[in-house]
Design an enzyme around this catalytic site. Structure first.
Site, PDB file in Angstrom:
ATOM      1  N   SER A 179       3.269 -33.298   5.253  1.00  7.26           N
ATOM      2  CA  SER A 179       2.198 -34.133   4.710  1.00  7.26           C
ATOM      3  C   SER A 179       0.836 -33.601   5.139  1.00  7.26           C
ATOM      4  CB  SER A 179       2.353 -35.572   5.203  1.00  7.26           C
ATOM      5  OG  SER A 179       1.184 -36.291   4.856  1.00  7.26           O
ATOM      6  N   ASP A 235      -0.752 -37.428   0.178  1.00  2.00           N
ATOM      7  CA  ASP A 235      -0.885 -38.884   0.284  1.00  2.00           C
ATOM      8  C   ASP A 235      -2.225 -39.345  -0.265  1.00  2.00           C
ATOM      9  OD1 ASP A 235       1.484 -39.815   1.701  1.00  2.00           O
ATOM     10  OD2 ASP A 235       0.759 -38.655   3.414  1.00  2.00           O
ATOM     11  N   HIS A 265       2.227 -38.771  -3.389  1.00  2.71           N
ATOM     12  CA  HIS A 265       2.595 -40.148  -3.031  1.00  2.71           C
ATOM     13  C   HIS A 265       1.364 -41.030  -3.218  1.00  2.71           C
ATOM     14  CE1 HIS A 265       3.803 -42.951   0.593  1.00  2.71           C
ATOM     15  NE2 HIS A 265       3.824 -43.586  -0.566  1.00  2.71           N
ATOM     16  N   MET A 280       9.942 -45.747   2.770  1.00  6.20           N
ATOM     17  CA  MET A 280       8.892 -45.712   3.796  1.00  6.20           C
ATOM     18  C   MET A 280       9.497 -46.160   5.127  1.00  6.20           C
ATOM     19  SD  MET A 280       6.279 -44.523   2.356  1.00  6.20           S
ATOM     20  CE  MET A 280       5.316 -44.580   3.884  1.00  6.20           C
ATOM     21  N   GLY A 329      -0.149 -46.090   5.161  1.00  2.00           N
ATOM     22  CA  GLY A 329      -1.591 -46.154   5.405  1.00  2.00           C
ATOM     23  C   GLY A 329      -2.076 -45.143   6.430  1.00  2.00           C
ATOM     24  N   PHE A 330      -1.217 -44.766   7.349  1.00  2.00           N
ATOM     25  CA  PHE A 330      -1.658 -43.879   8.432  1.00  2.00           C
ATOM     26  C   PHE A 330      -0.548 -42.920   8.832  1.00  2.00           C
ATOM     27  CE2 PHE A 330      -3.721 -47.968   8.656  1.00  2.00           C
ATOM     28  CZ  PHE A 330      -5.071 -47.622   8.706  1.00  2.00           C
ATOM     29  N   GLY A 331      -0.958 -41.728   9.226  1.00  2.00           N
ATOM     30  CA  GLY A 331      -0.017 -40.796   9.831  1.00  2.00           C
ATOM     31  C   GLY A 331       0.169 -41.154  11.300  1.00  2.00           C
ATOM     32  N   GLY A 332       1.174 -40.575  11.910  1.00  2.00           N
ATOM     33  CA  GLY A 332       1.354 -40.702  13.360  1.00  2.00           C
ATOM     34  C   GLY A 332       1.895 -42.024  13.847  1.00  2.00           C
ATOM     35  N   ASP A 369       9.715 -41.150   4.579  1.00  2.00           N
ATOM     36  CA  ASP A 369       8.317 -40.866   4.915  1.00  2.00           C
ATOM     37  C   ASP A 369       7.825 -41.782   6.030  1.00  2.00           C
ATOM     38  OD1 ASP A 369       5.654 -40.170   4.877  1.00  2.00           O
ATOM     39  OD2 ASP A 369       5.249 -40.974   2.873  1.00  2.00           O
ATOM     40  N   GLY A 423       6.834 -41.112  10.506  1.00  2.00           N
ATOM     41  CA  GLY A 423       7.389 -40.984  11.854  1.00  2.00           C
ATOM     42  C   GLY A 423       8.633 -40.115  11.941  1.00  2.00           C
ATOM     43  N   GLY A 450       4.412 -35.319   8.901  1.00  2.00           N
ATOM     44  CA  GLY A 450       2.980 -35.084   9.056  1.00  2.00           C
ATOM     45  C   GLY A 450       2.679 -34.576  10.443  1.00  2.00           C
TER      46      GLY A 450
END
Ligand code: DX5
Ligand code: ZN
Length: 217
Positions: free
Chosen positions: A6, A33, A64, A135, A140-143, A173, A175, A195
């Site tokens: 990602s 994304d 996505h 999901m 909304g956020f990576g990590g 998608d 973690g 990601g």
């Protein structure tokens, strides 16, 4: 196993360099994304970035959409170079129509499910899909931290797909890492988005290769 790094986690000041790194890797897809600040509480990027990625890579662009009103932009995503276009079940009132349009524009349609959305909602569109995106974090956020419940959902999609559409690619998608990657592969996932796990690694090319191999066993 398909690995789809990602680019949300890449260094945008060095986008071309990072895309070239992915080009030299075993990643088959590149995950893009798009967030609108309405469907999800974050804004990422849009067409100019997608076009730049397309310009520098022949990999499958796995787009996505975390946006409301995706119908307004389908053609523009196709023009910008999307190969796979995944919309959220939770953001599409006329999901079946949206999927038909994505296909008629020559892209491969996908549907993403938020962590709380049951797999059963896919029953009547399963035959029209090429990708189901589970999901494993709230989008909304990576990590973010992987939600283990997603492994069960993958197995459920796999069971449903076996009857209706065995070709569908189950993608996960959020973690994703080497440890949960193994379990996801065993449950039936065929594509893993990664990601931070890739872009924070000391050697992203090796990390992609390892994830691909380990999750395939
Ligand atoms: C989250 C995005 C993901 C994200 C994954 O809303 O859809 O694709 O980039 O990043 P990691 O692998 O760091 O969780
Ligand atoms: Zn994503």
């Amino acid at each position: 196993m398909i690995v789809s790094p990602s680019i949300l986690s890449c260094d945008f000041g060095n986008l071309k360099r990072d895309i070239e790194m992915l080009n030299s890797s075993e990643a088959e897809w590149i995950h893009v994304d798009v967030m609108d600040g309405v469907f999800v509480p974050n804004i990422s990027f849009g067409f100019p970035i997608l076009k730049s990625v397309r310009k520098h890579s022949d990999k499958v662009l796995d787009v996505h959409l975390m946006i409301q009103n995706a119908d307004l932009y389908l053609e523009e995503f196709q023009q910008a170079g999307a190969d796979i276009l995944t919309v959220h079940y939770e953001a599409c009132t006329h999901l079946h129509r949206t999927l038909q349009r994505i296909r008629s524009l020559g892209m491969r349609p996908g549907v993403a499910l938020n962590p709380h959305t049951p797999v059963s909602v896919l029953q009547h569109v399963m035959a029209d899909l090429e990708v189901v995106l589970i999901m494993s974090v709230n989008p909304g956020f990576g990590g973010q931290t992987f939600l283990p419940e997603s492994i069960k959902k993958v197995a459920e999609v796999k069971r449903m797909a076996q009857e209706i559409n065995p070709q569908v690619i189950i993608e996960v998608d959020g973690g994703v890492n080497q440890d949960n990657g193994v379990l996801l592969g065993q449950a039936g996932a065929r594509a893993l988005v990664a990601g931070n796990f890739v872009f924070n690694a000391e050697n992203p090319v090796n990390t992609i290769q390892n994830l691909r191999q380990i999750a395939s066993t």
